[in-house]
Write a protein that holds these residues in place. Sequence first.
Motif, PDB file in Angstrom:
ATOM      1  N   THR A   1       0.832  -1.208   0.000  1.00 48.33           N
ATOM      2  CA  THR A   1       0.000   0.000   0.000  1.00 48.33           C
ATOM      3  C   THR A   1       0.865   1.256   0.000  1.00 48.33           C
ATOM      4  O   THR A   1       0.354   2.354   0.130  1.00 48.33           O
ATOM      5  N   THR A   2       2.169   1.078  -0.172  1.00 49.35           N
ATOM      6  CA  THR A   2       3.085   2.217  -0.198  1.00 49.35           C
ATOM      7  C   THR A   2       3.238   2.735  -1.632  1.00 49.35           C
ATOM      8  O   THR A   2       3.001   1.992  -2.583  1.00 49.35           O
ATOM      9  N   PRO A   3       3.649   3.979  -1.808  1.00 47.95           N
ATOM     10  CA  PRO A   3       3.831   4.518  -3.158  1.00 47.95           C
ATOM     11  C   PRO A   3       4.825   3.721  -4.009  1.00 47.95           C
ATOM     12  O   PRO A   3       4.675   3.662  -5.220  1.00 47.95           O
ATOM     13  N   THR A   4       5.798   3.078  -3.380  1.00 50.89           N
ATOM     14  CA  THR A   4       6.819   2.348  -4.145  1.00 50.89           C
ATOM     15  C   THR A   4       6.462   0.886  -4.376  1.00 50.89           C
ATOM     16  O   THR A   4       7.262   0.152  -4.945  1.00 50.89           O
ATOM     17  N   GLY A   5       5.270   0.476  -3.974  1.00 52.01           N
ATOM     18  CA  GLY A   5       4.865  -0.903  -4.204  1.00 52.01           C
ATOM     19  C   GLY A   5       3.395  -1.082  -4.499  1.00 52.01           C
ATOM     20  O   GLY A   5       2.889  -2.193  -4.570  1.00 52.01           O
ATOM     21  N   SER A   6       2.697   0.008  -4.737  1.00 47.08           N
ATOM     22  CA  SER A   6       1.242  -0.049  -4.890  1.00 47.08           C
ATOM     23  C   SER A   6       0.772  -0.337  -6.313  1.00 47.08           C
ATOM     24  O   SER A   6      -0.415  -0.534  -6.534  1.00 47.08           O
ATOM     25  N   LEU A   7       1.692  -0.328  -7.274  1.00 44.45           N
ATOM     26  CA  LEU A   7       1.364  -0.510  -8.693  1.00 44.45           C
ATOM     27  C   LEU A   7       0.417   0.585  -9.180  1.00 44.45           C
ATOM     28  O   LEU A   7      -0.466   0.363  -9.990  1.00 44.45           O
TER      29      LEU A   7
END
Length: 189
Positions: free
Chosen positions: A157-163
Motif C-alpha cells: 500500500t506504499t507509493p513504491t509498491g502499490s502498482l
Amino acid sequence: MASTVNISLFVSLLLVLTVTLLLSSSPVHCKSVDEDRLLQGINNYRLAQKLPVLKENDEADCLADEIADSLENHPCSRPVSTNFADYQKQLNKCKVDINSTRDAVILPACVPHLVSTQVLANYTQNPPITRSLNDTKYANIGLGSEDDWMVVVLSTTTPTGSLANAAGRRLVASIGVLGLLAIQLLLLA
C-alpha cells in the motif's frame, strides 16, 4: 428556458460521468477456477500464519494476467524474469507506473496442467516464495494463468509498491473538475 437549462445540465453531467468512467476504468480480467482456488489457498495459508488475507487488486490482476499471457509459449525449463522492468509492455497495457513497482513482487510458477494441489504447494511450500507470502508488507494480490503458467503479483500500500498509475489519477481528477467547467461554458454559450 428552464427546460433547456435542465437538459444542458443533464447532458453535461452525463458527459462528465462518461469521460471519467472511461478514463478511470481498468482492463477487465476474468478469473479462472485455478486462480480462484490459488487465491483461496494462499489466503488460508496466510491466516494459518496469523497474517491478514491479501486483497485482490485490479492493477496486480492485470499485470499477473498479462505476464502469464507473455509466458504462454515459454518452456518451463527456462528461467523467467521477476523484474518488472523486463515487462514494460505489460506495465504500459495495465497503465502501471514503473516507479510504483519497486516494493512489489512477481512470483511465476510453471506447473504442468496447473494441477491445483501442485500449484498451491509450489506457492506455500517453496521457501523463496513463502518468504514473500509471509511478508506483512504485502497487502494486495493479483493472479493470472496461461497454459502451464501461474503468475502471482504481490503489492503493497506504499507509493513504491502499490502498482499505482499516479499520472492517470491526476488526469482523471483534472478532467473531472476542468471538464465540467469547460462543458458548462460550451453549453451555456
